[in-house]
Design a protein around this motif. Structure first.
Motif, short mmCIF file in Angstrom:
data_model
loop_
_atom_site.label_atom_id
_atom_site.label_comp_id
_atom_site.label_asym_id
_atom_site.label_seq_id
_atom_site.Cartn_x
_atom_site.Cartn_y
_atom_site.Cartn_z
N ASP A 70 0.28 -1.39 0.36
CA ASP A 70 -0.48 0.23 -0.09
C ASP A 70 0.90 1.20 -0.07
O ASP A 70 1.81 1.48 1.09
N ASN A 119 -0.26 4.42 0.66
CA ASN A 119 -0.33 4.90 2.16
C ASN A 119 0.79 4.36 2.79
O ASN A 119 1.01 4.97 3.92
N GLN A 120 1.83 3.38 3.18
CA GLN A 120 2.30 3.29 4.02
C GLN A 120 3.43 3.60 3.93
O GLN A 120 3.69 4.08 5.55
N GLU A 123 3.95 6.85 2.12
CA GLU A 123 3.79 8.27 2.56
C GLU A 123 3.46 8.43 4.71
O GLU A 123 3.97 9.04 5.57
N ALA A 124 3.04 6.95 5.36
CA ALA A 124 2.86 7.84 6.72
C ALA A 124 4.69 6.65 7.13
O ALA A 124 4.62 7.65 7.99
N ALA A 125 5.27 6.08 7.18
CA ALA A 125 6.54 6.30 7.36
C ALA A 125 7.21 7.20 6.99
O ALA A 125 7.79 7.77 8.17
N GLN A 126 7.16 7.76 6.60
CA GLN A 126 7.81 8.92 5.72
C GLN A 126 7.30 10.31 6.40
O GLN A 126 7.67 11.22 6.62
N THR A 182 12.71 3.01 6.29
CA THR A 182 11.29 2.44 5.43
C THR A 182 11.50 1.21 4.89
O THR A 182 10.62 0.40 4.68
N VAL A 191 9.72 -1.52 6.93
CA VAL A 191 8.21 -1.73 5.60
C VAL A 191 8.51 -2.26 4.80
O VAL A 191 7.88 -3.42 4.24
#
Lengths: 360, 344
Positions: free
Chosen positions: B236, B238-239, B241-244, B253, B257
């Motif tokens: 995903d 989004n994962q 982006e979430a990590a970022q 990341t 991830v």
């Protein structure tokens, strides 16, 4: 944790030839629960991504706590984003998820573990630290996402429709929960939603967007009581709409010639005689006539009665559309049928120049 | 089975099952079992046997001639000699058609130290190729899967696939031409004045094991990229982006991830690349042209087609199969993935 204010100054966002956000000025106060409300594709998520730093505006500036943020990536901004699908890391335990931001900041393992446990206690998830996100229910996942975002001590928390995947009961519960967390932490919340009920219950202020334009920014009460545009009037809460042409203007009121006759309402737009206009009146301010004298009255056909627990919705058909009357359920109107006379006071009706309505 | 019969009827199900059984039995189990059986026989072949028989026959001819010429009492002695020789020939011929054989692990345990060192070297080289291929392919796979726009990703993919429409040998020869003494790179260096063909100061790329590495990585790059691409693609966005958003560095990341998510793909890619490169015959054969040492696969070839010792060849080949099996098990353990994840 202290919230910071967010300012958008003359911000425009274009993707190729498509303008997602028209020139916008917006100030979100520090420590405020601010919602951006609009139908899908209205540009609300684009604004969120500009604040979080995933994109930079084509024009204008984004400021957080008075500091210019253009060109600064999401990692360096004092913001944290909660994604619509939460974007939890499924292969890490919950506490590792919460501690990821701390890991990124080089906090030692024992320390970040303690902090993660603390935060999970704050959101009421004791005992779930060592499980993985997929072992949790929807509401619990939500809270892991909140704890993960709070772990980096953001000044601004951005929420991208995080409640949309939950069922109604849980959603209502999480609204209260979010509001409570916001109050406890003092962080500025920017909440993106297409659900006006959600926005109304949680927010201090709301910006309503349509097609890349912010139509109105106001407190919850003002937004409901004094919508500025036909779109806001019909998107936020329900409104009965009567269309026609203005025939008279007097003392701040306008008389609109509609197919239901002359209707008087507050001339909000300072429209002039001959303008095409719409009259908006809330269903709860529209009354079935039972001897009461009201400024505007007309006859309609009764259609049906929908019971909504504490409330009852009465649907009527006029020549131009349907009219809804919203009343407290006291067991009345069970035998209503045929023609009925309804009405409302001029001070409860708003006259605006005709414009686009919400189709929702 | 019952659900198959319910969905497809008895006829079709019968065909499915028969075909699967045929595939398993005839194409997988039988050849391997045959190979294993062959590898366990060690035949004590006497290289001189043919010559000995020939010599005995010529002796016999001479004696028979003597016997015809001789008269009187010399006859029985010659006759006796002829009988002994005939017996001898019979034993020798019996040895030739049915040489003394032994059943056991001798073919495995008696590998010469030279062959064993080649065996170990080949495994080590294949591991190195696998690691290098991963280092090259992971960034490429990630870029195509997550960073490129859809159109550009399709173009990149096409660029990767097109060379594979060409025969593997030709692709290897292409690298030969690039790395040869007077190949593309040396010509370029000569044009720049760094080396000179006349003085033979070219860089002998082909004499380094690195040239085999390059050709092997190129030959098997897709087998590494595709599995990794397939798993990274399902991550995903989004994962990331979430990590970022949470401040994760590129390294963190990927480490926390992307890599954990891509594990099954990495395991499959590594297994395929390792097995293909440890068993590759044509690439080391063409690239080294016998100028640097043999790879184990070349050794196996020689056992089969030059030494004519199929039993030892089978033992060598089966050793390689065991190494590959061990590698698969190790990869599954290291990456904590099951057969199910791999077969996805």
């Amino acid at each position: 944790m202290r919230g910071k204010d967010v300012r958008l100054e003359d911000v425009v966002m274009r993707f190729g030839s498509f303008t997602a956000v028209q020139q916008t000025n917006l100030t979100i106060n520090a420590g405020e629960f601010f919602s951006i409300l609009g139908p899908s594709g209205c540009g609300k998520t684009t604004i969120l991504r500009m604040v979080s730093g995933f994109i930079d505006p084509s024009e204008g500036r984004v400021l957080i706590g008075g500091e210019q943020m253009n060109g600064i990536g999401p990692a360096k901004r004092p913001t944290a984003l909660i994604f619509q699908n939460l974007a939890l890391f499924p292969l890490m335990s919950n506490w590792e998820n919460v501690a990821f931001g701390l890991e990124a900041r080089g906090v030692a393992k024992a320390k970040r573990r303690d902090r993660a446990y603390e935060l999970m206690a704050l959101v009421g998830l004791q005992g779930h630290e060592e499980k993985t996100p997929n072992e949790l229910s929807g509401g619990q996942k939500q809270r892991v996402a909140i704890a993960r975002a709070l772990a980096v001590e953001p000044a601004v928390l951005l929420l991208d429709e995080p409640l949309s995947a939950l069922d109604l009961k849980l959603r209502q519960y999480m609204r209260a929960e979010l509001k409570e967390i916001q109050r406890k932490t003092g962080v500025t919340f920017i909440f993106i939603t297409h659900d006006q009920g959600e926005a109304l219950t949680m927010s201090d202020r709301i910006a309503v967007m349509k097609a890349g334009v912010v139509e109105q920014v106001d407190t919850v009460d003002n937004l409901y009581a004094h919508p500025r545009t036909p779109f806001v009037a019909t998107f936020v809460g329900e409104n009965n709409v009567l269309e026609g042409k203005i025939s008279h203007i007097q003392d701040g009121f306008a008389i609109v010639e509609t197919q239901q006759g002359a209707i008087r309402g507050i001339n909000q737009d300072k429209a002039t005689i001959g303008d095409k206009a719409m009259v908006f009146v809330r269903p709860e301010r529209t009354k079935l006539l039972n001897g009461a004298a009201l400024d505007n009255t007309f006859e309609v056909d009764f259609e049906r009665r929908d019971l909504e627990g504490a409330f009852v919705n009465l649907f009527f058909k006029s020549d131009t559309g349907s009219i809804i009357v919203h009343e407290a359920n006291l067991g009345q109107h069970k035998e209503l049928e045929g023609r009925a006379k309804i009405g409302f006071n001029a001070s409860d009706a708003i006259v605006m120049r005709s414009g686009e309505l919400s189709d929702e | 089975m019952n659900s198959l019969i319910r969905s497809y009827g008895k006829g079709l199900t019968g065909i499915f099952v028969t075909l699967t059984a045929f595939w398993l039995l005839l194409l997988i189990i039988l050849p391997q079992a045959f190979m294993l059986d062959q590898s366990l026989w060690s035949i004590d072949k006497d290289d001189q046997l043919g010559m000995k028989i020939d010599r005995a026959y010529s002796d016999l001819g001479l004696l028979e001639y003597d016997a015809q010429q001789a008269t009187g009492d010399t006859n029985p002695a010659v006759q006796e000699k002829i009988d002994t020789l005939k017996e001898e020939i019979a034993t020798l011929e019996a040895q030739e058609t049915d040489p003394p054989r032994e059943y056991g692990l001798q073919n495995y345990t008696r590998m010469s130290s030279l062959h064993f060192s080649i065996f170990v070297k080949s495994i080590f080289y294949a591991l190195a190729v696998t690691v290098l291929a991963f280092a090259v392919c992971y960034p490429v796979a990630f870029t195509i899967a997550k960073l490129a726009t859809p159109q550009r990703a399709a173009l990149l993919m096409l660029g990767l696939i097109i060379p594979y429409a060409i025969n593997e040998l030709l692709r290897v020869y292409a690298w030969l031409m690039i790395l040869d003494y007077q190949g593309v790179i040396n010509s370029l260096l000569a044009w720049m004045g760094v080396v000179s063909f006349a003085d033979k100061t070219w860089i002998p790329f082909l004499e380094y094991p690195g040239s085999v590495f390059v050709a092997l990585i190129y030959a098997y790059v897709l087998f590494m990229i595709f599995p990794i691409y397939n798993t990274v693609e399902t991550l995903d966005k989004n994962q990331l982006e979430a990590a970022q958003d949470l401040g994760g560095s590129v390294f963190l990341t990927h480490w926390r991830v992307v890599l954990p998510h891509a594990k099954p793909g990495i395991a499959v890619g590594c297994i395929m690349t390792f097995m293909l490169s440890v068993g590759s015959y044509s690439v080391p054969q063409i690239m080294t042209r016998g100028k640097s040492g043999d790879w184990f696969s070349q050794l196996i070839y020689r056992q089969f087609f030059e030494t004519q010792n199929w039993n030892v060849g089978a033992a060598y080949a089966f050793s390689l199969v065991l190494v590959c099996l061990a590698f698969i098990l190790i990869m599954m353990k290291v990456f904590k993935v099951g057969i199910r994840d791999i077969s996805k």
